[in-house]
Design an enzyme around this catalytic site. Sequence first.
Site, PDB file in Angstrom:
ATOM      1  N   ARG A  29      -9.222  -0.577 -20.403  1.00 11.35           N
ATOM      2  CA  ARG A  29      -8.536  -1.554 -19.551  1.00 11.35           C
ATOM      3  C   ARG A  29      -9.370  -2.838 -19.403  1.00 11.35           C
ATOM      4  NH1 ARG A  29      -7.353   1.017 -14.107  1.00 11.35           N
ATOM      5  NH2 ARG A  29      -9.237   2.162 -14.669  1.00 11.35           N
ATOM      6  N   LYS A  66      12.385  -5.134 -14.552  1.00 13.04           N
ATOM      7  CA  LYS A  66      12.056  -4.135 -15.570  1.00 13.04           C
ATOM      8  C   LYS A  66      12.515  -4.544 -16.957  1.00 13.04           C
ATOM      9  CE  LYS A  66      10.883  -0.917 -12.523  1.00 13.04           C
ATOM     10  NZ  LYS A  66       9.821   0.034 -12.438  1.00 13.04           N
ATOM     11  N   SER A 122       2.164   3.064   1.228  1.00 18.77           N
ATOM     12  CA  SER A 122       0.732   2.947   0.969  1.00 18.77           C
ATOM     13  C   SER A 122       0.139   1.748   1.706  1.00 18.77           C
ATOM     14  CB  SER A 122       0.487   2.796  -0.527  1.00 18.77           C
ATOM     15  OG  SER A 122       1.181   1.689  -1.023  1.00 18.77           O
ATOM     16  N   GLU A 171      -1.360   6.851   2.345  1.00 16.59           N
ATOM     17  CA  GLU A 171      -1.517   7.328   0.959  1.00 16.59           C
ATOM     18  C   GLU A 171      -2.919   7.136   0.367  1.00 16.59           C
ATOM     19  OE1 GLU A 171       1.756   6.102  -1.610  1.00 16.59           O
ATOM     20  OE2 GLU A 171       3.186   6.133   0.048  1.00 16.59           O
ATOM     21  N   GLU A 218      15.621   2.210 -13.449  1.00 18.13           N
ATOM     22  CA  GLU A 218      15.137   1.976 -14.808  1.00 18.13           C
ATOM     23  C   GLU A 218      15.463   3.124 -15.750  1.00 18.13           C
ATOM     24  OE1 GLU A 218      11.112   1.613 -13.636  1.00 18.13           O
ATOM     25  OE2 GLU A 218      10.503   3.317 -14.844  1.00 18.13           O
ATOM     26  N   HIS A 258       4.136  -8.195  -4.217  1.00 18.18           N
ATOM     27  CA  HIS A 258       3.574  -8.431  -5.548  1.00 18.18           C
ATOM     28  C   HIS A 258       2.881  -9.788  -5.627  1.00 18.18           C
ATOM     29  CE1 HIS A 258       6.653  -5.326  -6.149  1.00 18.18           C
ATOM     30  NE2 HIS A 258       5.771  -4.828  -6.966  1.00 18.18           N
TER      31      HIS A 258
HETATM   32  N1  GLN Z   1       5.428   4.998  -1.166  1.00 20.05           N
HETATM   33  C1  GLN Z   1       4.975   4.264  -2.281  1.00 20.05           C
HETATM   34  C2  GLN Z   1       3.935   3.242  -1.845  1.00 20.05           C
HETATM   35  O1  GLN Z   1       4.064   2.694  -0.832  1.00 20.05           O
HETATM   36  C3  GLN Z   1       6.098   3.547  -2.968  1.00 20.05           C
HETATM   37  C4  GLN Z   1       5.612   2.736  -4.122  1.00 20.05           C
HETATM   38  C5  GLN Z   1       6.685   2.226  -5.031  1.00 20.05           C
HETATM   39  O2  GLN Z   1       7.825   2.184  -4.665  1.00 20.05           O
HETATM   40  N2  GLN Z   1       6.354   1.806  -6.208  1.00 20.05           N
HETATM   41  O3  GLN Z   1       3.004   2.961  -2.545  1.00 20.05           O
END
Ligand code: GLN
Length: 767
Positions: A16, A123, A446, A497, A618, A707
């Site tokens: 990476r 996507k 998360s 998370e 997707e 994002h």
């Molecule tokens: N519960 C996940 C998080 O919050 C959902 C992530 C996602 O939808 N890509 O990270």
Amino acid sequence: MSITHIPGFPRIGKQRELKKAVEAYWNGDLAESELKEIGKILRARHWQQQADAGLDFVTVGDFSWYDQVLDMSATLGVVPPRFAWPGKSPTEAEPQVDLNTYFRMARGRAPEGKPAHACEMTKWFDTNYHYIVPEFYPEQAFSLCSTKLFDEIAEAQQLGYTVKPVILGPLSYLWLGKVKEGDFDKLNLLDKLLPCYQQILAKLHQQGIEWLQIDEPILVLDLPAAWQAAFQRAYATLQDSTLPNTLLTTYFDDLGNNLSLACQLPVSGLHIDTTRGYTNIATLIEILPGEKILSLGLIDGRNIWKTDLNALIEFLTPIKEKLHDRLWLSTSCSLLHVPVDLEQENKLDPEIKSWLAFATQKLAEIQLLNSALNKGTKKEEKSLQLINDAIESRKNSQRTYSNYVRERVAGINESFVARKLPFPERIRLQHQQVELPLFPTTTIGSFPQTSKVRHIRQEYKQGIISEEVYRQKLKQEIAFAMQKQEALGLDVLVHGEAERNDMVEYFGEQLSGFAFTEHGWVQSYGSRCVKPPIIYGDVARQKPMTLDWISYAQSLTDKPVKGMLTGPVTILNWSFVRNDLPLENICLQIALALRDEVIDLETAGTKIIQIDEAALREGLPLKKQQWAHYLKWAVKSFKVAASGVKDSTQIHTHMCYSEFNDIIQAVAAMDADVITIETSRSDMKLLDAFKDFSYPNDIGPGVYDIHSPNVPTVDEIVNLMHHAKERIPLERLWINPDCGLKTRGWEEVEAALKNMVKAAKLLREQV
Ligand code: GLN
Ligand code: ZN
């Protein structure tokens, strides 16, 4: 020998390297020149690999700092006005989209230049790769504004390689873009766009390019007649004997209705993906004009199983006899969608490892296929025997089969797939159980995966700390996230998370039938990579997977804590899946495992449980005709996972980038009590889906674009919610970010959530 090539190679690097370099550049820890140097090293390495594998061309143009569609936008000068680059405008002679403008388009900010609303991301066909959506404006002009492609070609040529560049074709480029202002048909831009493509072709010709790969993946979609006609027009315009030969490249499905169109277009060759859809390749060969090359994408670029080369040789022998030199051999699509190199996987179970091939190994498969097909000496026979052994070992392995799981799936009946009461009655019970204000605030699950959290995991994985210490440290992280949420005044809390490296991997690691890699990274968007697990066998739960963490979090607060699970369809779609069982069957296996978890959470007192189906959309087949079947089993699987609970338990689901218009009925049929979705980057435009169909349950349209590193203001959030209120009754609205916060930093997250809670208060006052 046949000509061999690949549509593209992963650019991220086997360690990476690209991700790390780009992120360091964004953080100001790496100079632009240093970043560029790393890109150069990676390109050279990947070209060398292709040359070493005996491919006839190296592919150039598959490297990107962020995304290949964004690269095309830069090449064509499609830069939205809000990113106007300093002192230059697209009309000036030879303006260049510099790296900072490029990154600002991708993510809203860069080391230099004003932050701005990032371009939308969505996507790439039915993959988990996201591209940056080109934006079109009423006065849209096109002009060559980046020399990146031509520079990289020169770079490869200097290293002595025979280059086959790849670009995204004009029709697919337009199709993937969006009209951002005004009301016009983007297809009308074609005439303005084509001269740019002509210029590109002319430049490539000057560079001595003999073959150009021109990707038109939309040819596998159901295209409107106007677009089909536009293909004729566009390629007739681009046809010119003094320009490079073009290999019209399609992938991800068969050509369906566009088969004869694609065969007749004035190009020099056609690439098709034989791993999907092609039942009758003979028809294609018959109608393909006699002078054209046919490049067969035989090695699956979307999955990681070793190819049954013996079967392929049988399949290819008559084709070779017909086509001779007109037959080229390739992978189905760019190898962007598989990890780089299996060789670095030292911890993978050797038996399972012997069943796999990553990008590097797939290059070798092409080479072996080529020599076995064309030479077939003892040496090839030996290698083919080894492949055969691996294929047989997988077929006959006991590890892929569980009687218990097969019987349980067979036993799924109606009672497994429905809640007892309809939503309006359920929600009343749920409100009695958990009291919430109007516009309840929550997050998607998360919280920031800080370097501290990653460090803790590292220490545990390397055996530096024990499991007990690891869990203890994670609990501290959970406690920290709980404290923050309490202080912010959010209504429904999450544990954050911290224990999850990845929302699919975490579950896969605890389920039987899954295998994991250490370095099997695949680019998801920009610098972000995912490491999909490998589903090789029947799936079953061994023991509770999330219960301890959720219970611990709940013990710290009086507010409700949402249990947090990844849904069956998402686990399936974000894994590399076995190819010896129907998808729906595998999905139901996963659903049953999750159902047990959901019930355990409820039994332990959890009143709200979220089952993320981030990847539901997707997985939609590319052809509409097959949608109903997919949606039927996808919805069923979700319901199997969700419906084991009492009606007073609230089930949430979350979806990323859900453009709902065309699947809204199915989304409603999932019957989650609350759904949270992505909408902020599209200014709630995605809610237009709710104009004609009134979504019956609660909904939280994302108000914070996670994002992008930008913090939304209170006003922005209130405004977005006002838009949402026009479509959805306010009693059914929630306020939340549009996805999980794990990639963000605490500082920005706190600022954003603070504004979100403030906005909720304001909205409540306005009622
Ligand atoms: N519960 C996940 C998080 O919050 C959902 C992530 C996602 O939808 N890509 O990270
Ligand atoms: Zn999401």
